[in-house]
Design an enzyme around this catalytic site. Structure first.
Site, PDB file in Angstrom:
ATOM      1  CD1 TRP A 328       0.825  -0.289   3.028  1.00 23.13           C
ATOM      2  CD2 TRP A 328      -0.798   1.121   3.592  1.00 23.13           C
ATOM      3  NE1 TRP A 328       1.089   0.159   4.304  1.00 23.13           N
ATOM      4  CE2 TRP A 328       0.107   1.023   4.680  1.00 23.13           C
ATOM      5  CE3 TRP A 328      -1.908   1.950   3.735  1.00 23.13           C
ATOM      6  CZ2 TRP A 328      -0.049   1.732   5.871  1.00 23.13           C
ATOM      7  CZ3 TRP A 328      -2.063   2.654   4.925  1.00 23.13           C
ATOM      8  CH2 TRP A 328      -1.144   2.545   5.981  1.00 23.13           C
ATOM      9  CG  ASP A 329       4.840   0.835   1.476  1.00 18.86           C
ATOM     10  OD1 ASP A 329       3.944   0.100   1.911  1.00 18.86           O
ATOM     11  OD2 ASP A 329       5.967   0.912   1.996  1.00 18.86           O
ATOM     12  CD  GLU A 470       2.624  -3.941   8.956  1.00 21.79           C
ATOM     13  OE1 GLU A 470       3.836  -3.893   9.243  1.00 21.79           O
ATOM     14  OE2 GLU A 470       2.204  -4.021   7.795  1.00 21.79           O
ATOM     15  CE  LYS A 582       6.209  -2.302  11.652  1.00 20.20           C
ATOM     16  NZ  LYS A 582       5.967  -3.623  11.061  1.00 20.20           N
TER      17      LYS A 582
HETATM   18  O1  IFM Z   1       3.705  -1.354   4.039  1.00 17.38           O
HETATM   19  C1  IFM Z   1       4.617  -1.219   5.062  1.00 17.38           C
HETATM   20  C2  IFM Z   1       3.895  -1.419   6.374  1.00 17.38           C
HETATM   21  O2  IFM Z   1       2.903  -0.454   6.566  1.00 17.38           O
HETATM   22  C3  IFM Z   1       4.876  -1.373   7.519  1.00 17.38           C
HETATM   23  N1  IFM Z   1       5.904  -2.362   7.325  1.00 17.38           N
HETATM   24  C4  IFM Z   1       6.657  -2.156   6.082  1.00 17.38           C
HETATM   25  C5  IFM Z   1       5.751  -2.198   4.882  1.00 17.38           C
HETATM   26  C6  IFM Z   1       6.554  -1.931   3.603  1.00 17.38           C
HETATM   27  O3  IFM Z   1       7.108  -0.657   3.645  1.00 17.38           O
END
Ligand code: IFM
Length: 722
Positions: A328-329, A470, A582
């Site tokens: 989703w980045d 997360e 997080k």
């Molecule tokens: O998409 C992100 C997630 O929101 C947090 N952990 C890393 C992923 C990739 O950047």
């Protein structure tokens, strides 16, 4: 505008920072990305070149971008001694990446073990004018000796990712002054052709070709006088079979005719145009100005200009982190930059999701649902590629279960949200009719089947999910997810009606193809209004998920001086028992949907969640969103503090993991923090407005953006004049 605000500089050589600078000095053109590794051998260097879409099979992570042979390889033998940073003595060292045009230059003076001093200047760029072309040059001057110079440059078909080799040799051949190496990926069968020519400043220098298996090499030899400058340069053409047709910029090249100066001029012209559209000017804060430009630079070199079948990985094309997978980045963090400065790239990125609907339909169906469920991590064909078990980074003999691929399902709404944002900003109705509507409707259909009816509360719930935060997995009724789904279903109902009235012919064929009826859509409308949405009338707080308020509160000040995330310090299980986030979750929701919450409610939740969020060492996605929310609420100190955190993610390597690649989401988030946070840009269907709040010390914030096909200009001065 002075040039130091355009230059990322490594002053002096620090062996501890080799991998970090490899990432920071990545070059690219929207198709290829090459890390800033040294041309010559250096122990532990991670030279890599990735091309969008060139994935191959890998254990655990399913698919990864395959590292292409290193086009930058170049060895310099100076009167019998091979130049290397591990031997002899460095008398001077400076490396600069010009963000204006992506030219990387390393200047150094080196004293060989036998005391011979040479000056060496390495330069290289990946052409913006022709996606297939890479150029490199070395200028050599013996300072206190005369002797034989030998430059060797090859293409190594044995290139690997970490320890895994992806390429099978097919062929190699020499034609006149060029040679070509042909390879194929082992699993995905993607064909690659790399050709090279090596030239120099003296017609009489001796050329030779070494037909070494899988590593053909060219060499140039000449006896140099003391102080005689000699230049060797090479051009490499990289052709990747599936993408050739799609790329108008990837014209076939006659390497014999390639000239450094002419190519650099054509390349610079396009970079100039890119900056014209995309620059953000910050006056009064040089450090963040440079960081902002570095972020924009990394987005520009990652954005696919000529293919709608590829997407940007979380670490762009700059490293092996997350194996090149897309999250989703893209839609929530990087896409707005493209939507507002390069809408064609945004269209390509969203079209990738459209073309990959079959993978999302398959995922939903495998899970027993209807419609399209997008994968949490996606590679070439849009199937789920999130690893299920990975080795624990602190102790690789232990495996950790990753639940994101199973239950981090908010991504389907994030993509729909991005489609709507793109439409609102660009007014690109054709995209909406031909592609966007189908994405929104098919994902809405997934949600309608995924909702769970609670007969006691007479509401729909969404259980067993992971929200943006997360640190807590497999939780019930994540507020971000539930509110997004209500918005999604309502929006889908609106799109269905809009298509029916405004584009009846296309509506008819789409409704038939998707077997979508009025009754079905009426059911979505009904379900949307019955979704459980957390909100405490008394306190104004939104509980992040069921039971969150009962978890232990952690005072993050007790961990002062830490250099790691709370999750890493406490361990996954223990961190999940605390309220520590997080990255913003409820605040993320409020960022995307400010229309749903009064400013007082936003402030109450901001005050509650801010001290509970690990903004220092949690996810790199957090600080930019926090900065925007803080700026909106007038919390300028917090806004600036988090803006700087996002700005430093890669340049200062705050998390110590920049070696794995650029944090693309942080780069995109930084752009949003300046535009939507400090400038306060608000986009409506018919108009836009700004509500500027500049951090202390900033004298000016200026940028351009595209709105409904027209370029708009914003110029904010500290005194508030526009
Ligand atoms: O998409 C992100 C997630 O929101 C947090 N952990 C890393 C992923 C990739 O950047």
């Amino acid at each position: 505008m002075t040039d130091h605000n355009w230059m990322v500089v490594e002053e002096g050589f620090d062996p501890e920072r080799v991998a970090h600078f490899e990432t920071v000095f990545t070059q690219g053109n929207g198709f290829l990305g090459t890390r800033g590794s040294f041309e010559e051998y250096y122990p532990g260097k991670h030279n890599s070149t990735f091309a969008h879409g060139v994935f191959d099979d890998v254990p655990i992570f399913f698919k990864e971008l395959a590292n292409l042979p290193d086009w930058t390889e170049l060895f310099v033998d100076l009167d019998g001694e091979t130049f290397s940073l591990v031997s002899g003595e460095l008398l001077g060292y400076r490396r600069c990446l010009s963000l204006r045009d992506g030219l990387l230059v390393r200047e150094l003076r080196w004293k060989s073990p036998q005391g011979k001093i040479s000056s060496l200047v390495f330069s290289r760029f990946i052409s913006r004018a022709n996606e297939r072309l890479c150029l490199q040059k070395v200028e050599i001057t013996p300072e206190n000796y005369a002797g034989k110079l030998l430059v060797r440059a090859g293409l190594d078909g044995g290139a690997s990712n970490l320890d895994l080799k992806h390429w099978d040799w097919l062929n190699q051949r020499q034609q006149a002054k060029t040679f070509t190496l042909e390879l194929k990926t082992k699993g995905s069968g993607i064909k690659l052709e790399m050709s090279q020519i090596l030239c120099c400043s003296d017609k009489n220098a001796a050329h030779s070709y070494w037909n070494t298996f899988n590593h053909p090499t060219q060499a140039i030899e000449k006896v140099l006088k003391e102080h005689e400058k000699f230049t060797v340069w090479k051009a490499v053409e990289i052709k990747v079979a599936p993408f050739e047709q799609e790329s108008p910029a990837g014209k076939p090249i006659n390497l014999d005719e390639v000239q450094w100066d002419a190519q650099l001029a054509a390349h610079r012209k396009l970079w100039q145009e890119d900056w014209q559209r995309s620059d953000i000017i910050i006056e009064g804060d040089d450090e963040t100005q440079l960081a902002m430009r570095a972020s924009i630079y990394h987005l520009l070199i990652a954005g696919p200009r000529h293919s709608e079948r590829v997407n940007i990985g979380a670490k762009t094309l700059s490293g092996q982190g997350y194996r090149g997978h897309t999250f989703w980045d893209t839609e929530i963090f990087m896409l707005p930059f493209f939507t507002y400065t390069n809408p064609q790239i945004a269209r390509n990125l969203l079209s990738y999701r459209y073309h990959n609907l079959p993978g999302a339909l398959e995922k939903a169906s495998k899970n027993g649902f209807e419609g399209a469920q997008y994968p949490w991590e996606s590679a070439a064909d849009g199937r789920e590629v999130t690893p299920v078990w990975v080795p624990y980074h602190k102790d690789p003999s232990q495996m950790v279960r990753i639940w994101c691929g199973d239950v981090e399902i908010h991504i389907s709404s994030d993509i729909a949200y991005a489609v709507l944002q793109y439409w609102k900003a660009t007014g690109d109705e054709r995209f909406m009719v031909d592609r966007g509507a189908e994405i929104v409707l098919q994902t809405a259909r997934f949600w309608a089947s995924r909702l769970e009816w609670n007969s006691q509360t007479q509401q729909y719930e969404i259980n067993n999910v992971i929200g943006p935060d997360e640190n807590h997995d497999r939780i019930d009724n994540n507020a971000y997810t539930n509110y997004m789904v209500r918005w999604h279903l309502r929006t889908a109902v609106g799109i269905f009606a809009w298509l029916k009235t405004q584009h009846p012919a296309e509506f008819k064929s789409l409704a038939e193809r998707l077997s979508l009826s009025d009754e079905q859509v009426a059911e979505w409308a009904d379900k949307a209004e019955k979704i459980f949405l957390a909100f405490d009338e008394k306190t104004g707080l939104i509980e992040q998920f069921d039971g969150y308020f009962n978890l232990k509160t952690l005072d993050m000040r007790d961990f002062a001086g830490r250099t790691d995330s709370i999750q890493s310090i406490l361990g996954v299980e223990e961190a999940a028992q605390t309220q520590t986030l997080k990255q913003p979750d409820v605040l993320m929701l409020m960022y995307l949907h400010p229309e749903l919450f009064d400013p007082e409610i936003q402030k109450i939740n901001f005050d509650y969640y801010t001290p509970r969020t690990d903004l220092e060492y949690g996810s790199s996605l957090g600080p930019s969103i926090q900065a925007i929310m803080a700026a909106r609420l007038g919390e300028m100190q917090n806004a600036y503090e988090n803006f700087v955190r996002a700005a430093q993610a890669d340049l200062k390597d705050v998390r110590g993991n920049a070696r794995d690649g650029i944090h693309g989401a942080s780069a995109g988030g930084l752009w949003q923090a300046a535009v939507f946070g400090f400038a306060g840009l608000k986009i409506g269907e018919q108009a836009w407005s700004i509500d500027p709040k500049l951090p202390q010390g900033w004298k000016r914030l200026a940028f351009k953006f595209w709105y409904h096909g027209k370029e708009e200009s914003i110029d904010i001065r500290a005194e508030g004049k526009r």
